[in-house]
Design a protein around this motif. Structure first.
Motif, PDB file in Angstrom:
ATOM      1  N   ARG B 204      29.433 -64.037   1.573  1.00 23.94           N
ATOM      2  CA  ARG B 204      29.534 -62.723   0.944  1.00 23.94           C
ATOM      3  C   ARG B 204      28.817 -61.672   1.807  1.00 23.94           C
ATOM      4  N   ALA B 485      25.233 -53.045 -10.808  1.00 21.67           N
ATOM      5  CA  ALA B 485      25.399 -54.389 -10.249  1.00 21.67           C
ATOM      6  C   ALA B 485      25.525 -54.336  -8.723  1.00 21.67           C
ATOM      7  N   ASP B 488      22.010 -53.931  -7.397  1.00 28.51           N
ATOM      8  CA  ASP B 488      21.270 -55.185  -7.537  1.00 28.51           C
ATOM      9  C   ASP B 488      21.765 -56.235  -6.553  1.00 28.51           C
ATOM     10  N   GLU B 489      23.070 -56.250  -6.322  1.00 25.36           N
ATOM     11  CA  GLU B 489      23.555 -57.229  -5.342  1.00 25.36           C
ATOM     12  C   GLU B 489      23.040 -56.895  -3.948  1.00 25.36           C
ATOM     13  N   LEU B 491      20.330 -55.571  -3.205  1.00 21.31           N
ATOM     14  CA  LEU B 491      18.916 -55.955  -3.142  1.00 21.31           C
ATOM     15  C   LEU B 491      18.738 -57.464  -2.968  1.00 21.31           C
ATOM     16  N   ALA B 492      19.798 -58.226  -3.239  1.00 22.20           N
ATOM     17  CA  ALA B 492      19.686 -59.676  -3.090  1.00 22.20           C
ATOM     18  C   ALA B 492      19.592 -60.069  -1.622  1.00 22.20           C
ATOM     19  N   TYR B 493      19.948 -59.146  -0.721  1.00 25.96           N
ATOM     20  CA  TYR B 493      19.935 -59.481   0.705  1.00 25.96           C
ATOM     21  C   TYR B 493      18.721 -58.880   1.403  1.00 25.96           C
ATOM     22  N   ARG B 494      17.631 -58.631   0.683  1.00 27.90           N
ATOM     23  CA  ARG B 494      16.470 -58.014   1.337  1.00 27.90           C
ATOM     24  C   ARG B 494      15.729 -59.062   2.167  1.00 27.90           C
TER      25      ARG B 494
END
Lengths: 413, 499
Positions: B204, B485, B488-489, B491-494
């Motif tokens: 992704r 969303a 937030d998504e 931010l999942a790759y920080r």
């Protein structure tokens, strides 16, 4: 002492009654000459090459540390299990400078970093260490001395933990701290540091036993953590005199102090040949309880723990609650239930799945049939609310807070 | 007698017109070339002498001076040969007394007077256009390349003789048909996402990186498919826009990397330099400035596998292109700017042995060694990498999990790219400043972003990047407005999650 079971295995309330405070082995000599003998202890114990065993042998041979320091260095060295030129040099220098001066300097050095010197002659010396073979004759302590007299459990593990290990360390240290019991560990990177941190975050006390002197906290990356431990009612303990270079043996030796200060030791995660296994065998040698957290059989980081359990040396920890029960502790639950912020269906589903079992996004996807993008955003939101944590970014865990909330809600239902 | 011809040189990736003046005067026979001519240009004297003689003309036994203007611009290469020869012929009266046709001359001479192809013809022909001459003569082999430049008549010559015949109007060279811009076709021989086992988050992240031209960093133990996954990125790239195609082709022409029969590139470049590459080869430079891998990856992908094995100074040199899409090379006579706007796709092991953080293998590195290893990625560079994913071994399974093939993902990526081009003309990663309501970020979400930034300890720069990634995520789902969303998504790759 709220939260400690009255008749539990910890039996903290019996400590003071059963044991004479402080001195146990060399009572006769020590009681004779309090301040002078104490200074002699401090300076004699600061000699490199004189460890706890050598120290006890020397004091036994000469009757007191004062008497020993008046003897020629060769006489003293003859009592030691092994020695080198450095020991000889240091003894000559000590006799040249005069040991009262050396002792005063060491006390001053400890004071400079906000610490104090505690000898086994002092009433403040931790009762839990006093009766041990190979107890450290002199301790340098920064922080709250009286913490060392309170009930404590050691939480130790590898410096290279998995996410599972970090999560388990945080959970168990959190529960122990909330039960009002001190968490003892070694300030190392990995499990140790996480255990200290979780205890502090839970509002509890924690004690770090350093491999280095108190004036050069090791590892440097945990200096802020060490400062926080002292500031929040805990203590740093070391048997190395200020200014000493710490070497590999110091790391192994401090393990017996970690287990010695504690009624029980919990090994969270330890691969083969981990330092945490030394703490485990020290705990067994000292007759203390030993617990180990089991791990997956294909996980290198848990091999030591699994072996301790398989060999019946450690008791298996099935959950943090069961551990507390075995220790005779009960957790003080927060009076007010956490306010559960509203979660969407997806977020609730993800949190529910993680409470059942921690896992990677891949596993969660297979279990929940949610798209990766949905999982990724739901996990960020749950993480922002403190309900989910990830160590290393691969595996996600429900935090204790999340499990408590769900516990509360099911209770309500 | 004096004569002047027009030629061109390459400066960085741009063509610059060069005037070639020749003067034949009384004096001892000699041929001198002035105007900061490099060694290849000095050797042109011998090629030009032989070519002139072998085409049936003669080199006057006089004092011949050739000047290449502007005289302060260093000149390299062999593309002035033809112009020098023609200027000498003109100055010695061998082209007749009537004025010759105005056209730019580009080509290397062989000793027999025939013309050899030169690199960078695309850029050179474009320079001739800026000099406002209507025609350019190039070696036959370079005709298709030069003819992809519009608004100039390109003529291919086989030899000095043909060129002279054209110049004096004896026999006109035919004008070349403008080279059409080819249509795009999907690249072949590229690994397919359908063959990648597991790693849903990394897949992704790759999709997002390609869609918005963001940079990607994958970390994880060896052998779990990091390289394979990055290589799949090539199959997701959208076609180059027509104006981009000419620009990219010009850069590749200067580097001599072009297919002369099919000179216009339609597929976005995908460059994967080896980790032993020098700083100069990575970002460009050298005494004769050549575009580096960063410029060759312009409008496409620069893939750095085993990123931590690259030289530290080479990695640090990537900071400028990652931030501003250009490379500036300082020269004695000023600075040169090369375009270098690419998506950086990178992968690295978390420690020297590679197994740190893995469940099934023990890491054998000292703590200090592992920390120093990851510290090779400097803070500023780390700050400029958008998407971070930590990978571990996939779960063992009996059969493939029916993951989406590249063709399906590519459709989403191409559509998302079109949305960006139509909305703002550039990729989301290149948007400047903070995103606002005009970029589809509702005010409410701006607040949420700040709140999340405080919670996770993110810098303002990182938050800007998160907002741009959220914009791409929204584009991938075809949404004009960024939703919570999406933020937030993103931010999942920080980076805190991965390293």
């Amino acid at each position: 002492m709220i939260g400690v079971g009255a008749a539990g295995p910890l039996g903290v309330s019996h400590h003071d009654a059963d044991r004479p405070r402080g001195l146990a082995v060399v009572t006769a000599d020590a009681s004779r000459s309090a301040p002078v003998e104490r200074a002699a202890w401090i300076s004699l114990a600061s000699i490199p090459g004189i460890g706890p065993v050598g120290f006890a042998a020397v004091v036994r041979r000469f009757g007191s540390a004062v008497a020993a320091l008046q003897a020629p260095p060769a006489e003293i060295i003859r009592q030691l299990p092994r020695s080198d030129a450095e020991t000889d040099d240091a003894l000559r220098r000590l006799q040249g400078v005069g040991w009262p001066t050396v002792a005063a300097d060491l006390e001053e050095a400890a004071r400079r970093v906000g610490g104090a010197v505690v000898t086994a002659l002092d009433p403040a010396y931790p009762a839990s260490l006093a009766r041990l073979d190979g107890r450290p004759p002199v301790l340098y302590v920064v922080g709250h001395l009286d913490v060392l007299a309170l009930p404590a459990v050691a939480v130790v593990g590898t410096r290279r933990p998995s996410g599972y290990g970090l999560s388990a360390a945080a959970d168990i240290a959190d529960e122990i701290a909330r039960a009002g019991v001190t968490v003892v560990s070694g300030l190392a990177l990995g499990i140790d540091g996480h255990a200290h941190l979780a205890a502090l975050d839970a509002g509890g006390r924690t004690v770090a036993v350093l491999p280095s002197p108190i004036d050069r906290v090791y590892p440097p990356r945990h200096r802020d953590l060490a400062a926080r431990i002292v500031a929040e009612g805990g203590a740093l303990v070391s048997e190395s005199p200020p200014g000493r270079q710490s070497g590999k043996p110091d790391f192994a030796r401090r393990n017996r102090i970690i287990s010695g200060l504690s009624e029980a030791t919990v090994v969270i995660e330890a691969p083969d040949r981990s330092g945490a296994l030394l703490t485990a065998s020290a705990a067994l040698a000292q007759g203390r309880d030993l617990y180990a957290v089991p791990g997956p059989i294909d996980s290198m980081a848990s091999r030591g723990c699994n072996r301790l359990i398989a060999d019946h040396q450690a008791e298996l920890v099935t959950s943090s609650a069961s551990l507390l029960h075995r220790l005779g502790l009960s957790v003080r639950r927060p009076q007010q239930a956490h306010v559960v912020a509203s979660l969407s269906d997806t977020e609730g589903l993800v949190l529910g799945a993680l409470i059942k079992r921690s896992g990677s996004i891949e596993e969660l996807g297979a279990r929940s049939h949610l798209a990766t993008s949905e999982l990724a955003s739901a996990l960020t939101l749950l993480e922002a609310r403190g309900l989910v944590a990830s160590y290393g970014g691969v595996t996600f865990h429900a935090t204790l807070a999340a499990r408590r909330i769900v516990y509360k809600t099911t209770e309500l239902l | 007698m004096l004569s002047e011809m027009l030629s061109a040189t390459v400066l960085g990736v741009d063509g610059v017109p060069v005037r070639v003046e020749a003067d034949v005067a009384f004096g001892l026979p000699s041929l001198t070339i002035v105007g900061l001519a490099g060694s290849a240009v000095q050797e042109a004297r011998e090629r030009v002498r032989s070519a002139i003689r072998n085409c049936g003309f003669e080199v006057p036994a006089r004092r011949i001076t050739v000047n290449l203007a502007p005289a302060d611009l260093p000149k390299e290469g062999t593309s002035y040969d033809l112009a020098i020869a023609a200027a000498i012929l003109g100055a010695s009266g061998q082209l007749g007394l009537a004025p010759t046709r105005r056209c730019a001359l580009i080509g290397e001479l062989a000793l027999d007077g025939s013309l050899r192809p030169v690199p960078g013809t695309l850029a050179l022909a474009a320079a001739a256009r800026t000099a406002e001459v209507g025609e350019v003569i190039v070696p036959q082999a370079n005709v298709r390349e030069a003819a992809s430049v519009r608004e100039i008549s390109v003529r291919g010559a086989a030899s000095l003789g043909e060129t002279v015949a054209h110049l004096v109007g004896l026999r006109e060279l035919p004008a070349a048909v403008p080279t059409p811009i080819p249509s795009w076709s999907a690249p072949s021989g590229v690994p397919d996402l359908g063959d990648v086992i597991g790693q849903p988050l990394a897949r992704r992240a790759l999709e997002i990186a390609i869609a918005g031209r963001h940079s990607l960093a994958l970390s994880g133990p060896p052998g779990i498919g990091k390289t394979l996954l990055l290589r799949c990125g090539e199959g997701l790239l959208p076609p180059l826009e027509e104006d981009e195609a000419v620009e990219v082709s010009r850069i590749h022409s200067v580097a001599g990397l072009i297919d002369r029969r099919e000179p216009v590139i339609r597929r976005r470049p995908f460059r994967a330099p080896h980790h032993t590459v020098s700083t100069q080869a990575l970002v460009g430079g050298g005494s004769r400035v050549r575009p580096g891998e960063a410029s060759l990856a312009h409008r496409g992908v620069l893939m750095l596998d085993e990123m931590l094995q690259f030289r530290a100074d080479a990695l640090d040199a990537l900071r400028q292109p990652l931030e501003s899409g250009i490379v500036t090379i300082a020269r004695v006579g000023g600075a040169l700017t090369l375009p270098a706007r690419f998506a950086l796709l990178s992968a690295f092991n978390p420690c020297p042995c590679g197994w740190r953080g893995s469940r099934r293998h023990a890491c054998r590195c000292e703590d200090g060694a592992a920390r120093r290893y990851v510290a090779r990625l400097s803070g500023p560079l780390r700050d400029r990498l958008d998407l971070w994913v930590a990978m571990d071994e996939p779960e063992l399974r009996e059969e493939p999990d029916g993951a989406e093939p590249s063709s399906v993902v590519a459709q989403r990526v191409h559509a998302a790219w079109r949305r960006q081009v139509e909305r703002q003309g550039v990729g989301n990663a290149e948007l400047q400043g903070a995103l606002g309501a005009d970029a589809g970020l509702p005010v409410r979400l701006g607040g949420l972003l700040q709140q999340r930034g405080r919670r996770f300890g993110l810098s303002p720069r990182r938050l800007h990047r998160v907002a741009r990634m959220a914009r791409t995520i929204a584009d991938l789902s075809g949404s004009d407005e960024i939703r919570q969303a999406d933020v937030d998504e993103a931010l999942a790759y920080r980076p805190e999650r991965a390293a």
